[in-house]
Design an enzyme around this catalytic site. Structure first.
Site, PDB file in Angstrom:
ATOM      1  N   LYS A 141       2.473  -0.883  -3.356  1.00 56.93           N
ATOM      2  CA  LYS A 141       2.302  -2.257  -3.836  1.00 56.93           C
ATOM      3  C   LYS A 141       3.539  -2.726  -4.600  1.00 56.93           C
ATOM      4  O   LYS A 141       3.989  -3.867  -4.435  1.00 56.93           O
ATOM      5  CB  LYS A 141       1.065  -2.353  -4.734  1.00 56.93           C
ATOM      6  CG  LYS A 141      -0.250  -2.144  -3.989  1.00 56.93           C
ATOM      7  CD  LYS A 141      -1.426  -2.039  -4.941  1.00 56.93           C
ATOM      8  CE  LYS A 141      -2.720  -1.781  -4.188  1.00 56.93           C
ATOM      9  NZ  LYS A 141      -3.879  -1.569  -5.067  1.00 56.93           N
ATOM     10  N   GLN A 147      -6.285   0.130 -10.784  1.00 57.54           N
ATOM     11  CA  GLN A 147      -6.439   0.998  -9.628  1.00 57.54           C
ATOM     12  C   GLN A 147      -7.647   1.926  -9.785  1.00 57.54           C
ATOM     13  O   GLN A 147      -7.812   2.581 -10.818  1.00 57.54           O
ATOM     14  CB  GLN A 147      -5.167   1.834  -9.419  1.00 57.54           C
ATOM     15  CG  GLN A 147      -5.192   2.720  -8.188  1.00 57.54           C
ATOM     16  CD  GLN A 147      -5.250   1.929  -6.898  1.00 57.54           C
ATOM     17  OE1 GLN A 147      -4.635   0.880  -6.778  1.00 57.54           O
ATOM     18  NE2 GLN A 147      -5.997   2.434  -5.935  1.00 57.54           N
ATOM     19  N   ASP A 191      -7.767  -8.542  -7.026  1.00 53.45           N
ATOM     20  CA  ASP A 191      -8.510  -7.580  -6.198  1.00 53.45           C
ATOM     21  C   ASP A 191      -9.825  -8.189  -5.706  1.00 53.45           C
ATOM     22  O   ASP A 191     -10.439  -7.680  -4.769  1.00 53.45           O
ATOM     23  CB  ASP A 191      -8.805  -6.305  -6.986  1.00 53.45           C
ATOM     24  CG  ASP A 191      -7.952  -5.127  -6.534  1.00 53.45           C
ATOM     25  OD1 ASP A 191      -7.441  -5.168  -5.401  1.00 53.45           O
ATOM     26  OD2 ASP A 191      -7.795  -4.169  -7.305  1.00 53.45           O
TER      27      ASP A 191
END
Length: 292
Positions: A52, A96, A119
């Site tokens: 990312k 994450q 997200d």
């Protein structure tokens, strides 16, 4: 059989985003800024977050990586989340997953500002998505829809079977496939590990999305000729003969199922790259909303 090449398509999307970022720079505007928080040393998570960060560099985004030790407490992580919520320089951020066992994932995700939740995991964004309101769509389902749309795969009136009911993939993709619009208007069956006669359902399906996380679960005798197969599963299978000590395997028995499928995603190189591309697209969208 046609391959749904997520790597190729994700690069095209990244190029589109990079073009938009270049135009923002020309106008003297602030470029999107994506932050990522990772707790601990999970190998798969470190690899994913690293990809990312590299993607941000490629397309001209600013990026911030906050690496926290495994011993980080829930309260310490919540403090980092509050800091990111309040930082006007950060347009969007991700925490994450998975988190260490001593941290309540749901409590952390609930603390994320929905306007920075690129997200798409916050209930506010999930609910708005379900009601077809402006929201951030979870990146993996968003990537699947974009993959179907850009490849011109007909979904209207088709029977789609989604295997897996997680809030991250299964439930949202089942909703998106049934909604009005491009890559929608399908009749959707949401199946899971407790579903009886699952093979009977998948053999009726025009589209199968498997997000179960069981290697080679979907066999050739479970699908019909011409089926469209989206393999979301990705599992590290130990293999001492390989340099890395493992290989990546999807939910689908690719070699056998691909002989019957009209379209199919590979693993790796299918849904995974699309997830990162749509995360970047969400971050660009966040910057545009904050600018507005």
């Amino acid at each position: 059989m046609n391959l749904l090449d997520g790597k190729k398509l994700s690069n095209e999307i990244k190029d589109e985003i990079a073009g938009e970022v270049a135009r923002m720079k020309e106008k003297g505007e602030k470029v999107p800024h994506l932050a990522a928080v990772i707790v601990g040393e999970d190998g798969a998570s470190l690899t994913y977050v690293g990809s990312k960060v590299r993607a941000c560099e490629r397309i001209g985004f600013e990026s911030t990586l906050k690496k926290l030790p495994e011993s980080t407490t829930e309260q310490e992580l919540l403090a980092v989340v509050r800091e990111l919520n309040a930082d006007p320089a950060i347009d969007g951020y991700i925490v994450q997953l998975p988190l260490p066992d001593h941290i309540d994932e749901q409590k952390i995700l609930m603390a994320v500002d929905p306007d920075k939740d690129v997200d798409g995991f916050h209930p506010a964004n999930f609910g708005k998505m379900a009601m077809e309101l402006e929201s951030f769509i979870s990146a993996t389902p968003y990537g699947i829809i974009e993959m179907l749309r850009r490849n011109g795969i007909e979904t209207s009136g088709k029977h789609a079977v989604v295997i897996g009911r997680s809030h991250i993939v299964g439930r949202p993709i089942s909703i998106l496939l049934s909604q009005k619009g491009p890559a929608g208007n399908a009749t959707v069956t949401l199946a899971h590990s407790r579903t009886k006669n699952l093979a009977h359902l998948t053999r009726q399906a025009d589209i199968v999305v498997s997000a179960l996380g069981v290697p080679n679960f979907l066999k050739a005798d479970m699908v019909k000729e011409g089926v469209v197969v989206i393999d979301v599963g990705i599992t590290r299978v130990p293999d001492a003969s390989r340099e890395r000590g493992y290989y990546l395997c999807g939910d689908v028995d690719f070699k056998a199922v691909s002989k019957k499928a009209s379209w199919i995603t590979p693993v790796p190189g299918g849904v995974g790259p699309m997830t990162i591309a749509m995360l970047l697209k969400n971050t660009l969208l966040a910057r545009q909303r904050h600018r507005g």
